[in-house]
Write a protein that holds these residues in place. Sequence first.
Motif, mmCIF file in Angstrom:
data_model
loop_
_atom_site.group_PDB
_atom_site.id
_atom_site.type_symbol
_atom_site.label_atom_id
_atom_site.label_comp_id
_atom_site.label_asym_id
_atom_site.label_seq_id
_atom_site.Cartn_x
_atom_site.Cartn_y
_atom_site.Cartn_z
ATOM 1 N N ARG A 288 -112.053 -13.012 9.207
ATOM 2 C CA ARG A 288 -112.848 -11.814 8.937
ATOM 3 C C ARG A 288 -113.148 -11.075 10.242
ATOM 4 O O ARG A 288 -113.026 -9.844 10.310
ATOM 5 C CB ARG A 288 -114.148 -12.186 8.217
ATOM 6 C CG ARG A 288 -115.011 -10.962 7.908
ATOM 7 C CD ARG A 288 -116.266 -11.307 7.137
ATOM 8 N NE ARG A 288 -115.900 -11.753 5.797
ATOM 9 C CZ ARG A 288 -116.310 -12.892 5.239
ATOM 10 N NH1 ARG A 288 -117.118 -13.705 5.905
ATOM 11 N NH2 ARG A 288 -115.947 -13.230 4.026
ATOM 12 N N HIS A 289 -113.513 -11.814 11.283
ATOM 13 C CA HIS A 289 -113.802 -11.194 12.575
ATOM 14 C C HIS A 289 -112.550 -10.547 13.169
ATOM 15 O O HIS A 289 -112.622 -9.453 13.737
ATOM 16 C CB HIS A 289 -114.389 -12.215 13.558
ATOM 17 C CG HIS A 289 -115.790 -12.619 13.233
ATOM 18 N ND1 HIS A 289 -116.847 -11.730 13.198
ATOM 19 C CD2 HIS A 289 -116.312 -13.822 12.911
ATOM 20 C CE1 HIS A 289 -117.954 -12.372 12.878
ATOM 21 N NE2 HIS A 289 -117.656 -13.651 12.686
ATOM 22 N N ALA B 195 -112.134 -6.568 13.896
ATOM 23 C CA ALA B 195 -111.869 -6.143 15.268
ATOM 24 C C ALA B 195 -110.509 -5.468 15.403
ATOM 25 O O ALA B 195 -110.229 -4.833 16.415
ATOM 26 C CB ALA B 195 -111.957 -7.345 16.212
ATOM 27 N N GLY B 196 -109.663 -5.622 14.384
ATOM 28 C CA GLY B 196 -108.336 -5.014 14.425
ATOM 29 C C GLY B 196 -107.333 -5.837 15.207
ATOM 30 O O GLY B 196 -106.264 -5.342 15.570
#
Length: 87
Positions: free
Chosen positions: A61-62, A66-67
């Motif tokens: 998810r992070h 953050a892409g």
Amino acid sequence: MKINNLGPINVNPYKKNMSKVDNLPKTSTKTDKVEISTAALELRQNSKVVLERAERVEALRHQVEAGTYSVDAESVAKSVIQYFKSN
């Protein structure tokens, strides 16, 4: 040859039976019910696999937010081919 009406017109022979069906006692429908014990719920929540999966999902998810998440196309293609070969 002439045929005369012998009885009343539009008589439904099932009408008598329908009144009998309406007078039958109504039965309640039974439903299935599943109960999970508190011990089983506790085991599920504290399971090592569940905790590791939650950590992995959070890390992904992070990365997505953050892409920085990238998909390995070759790995995905191999797993799709393997899936269809096994079925």
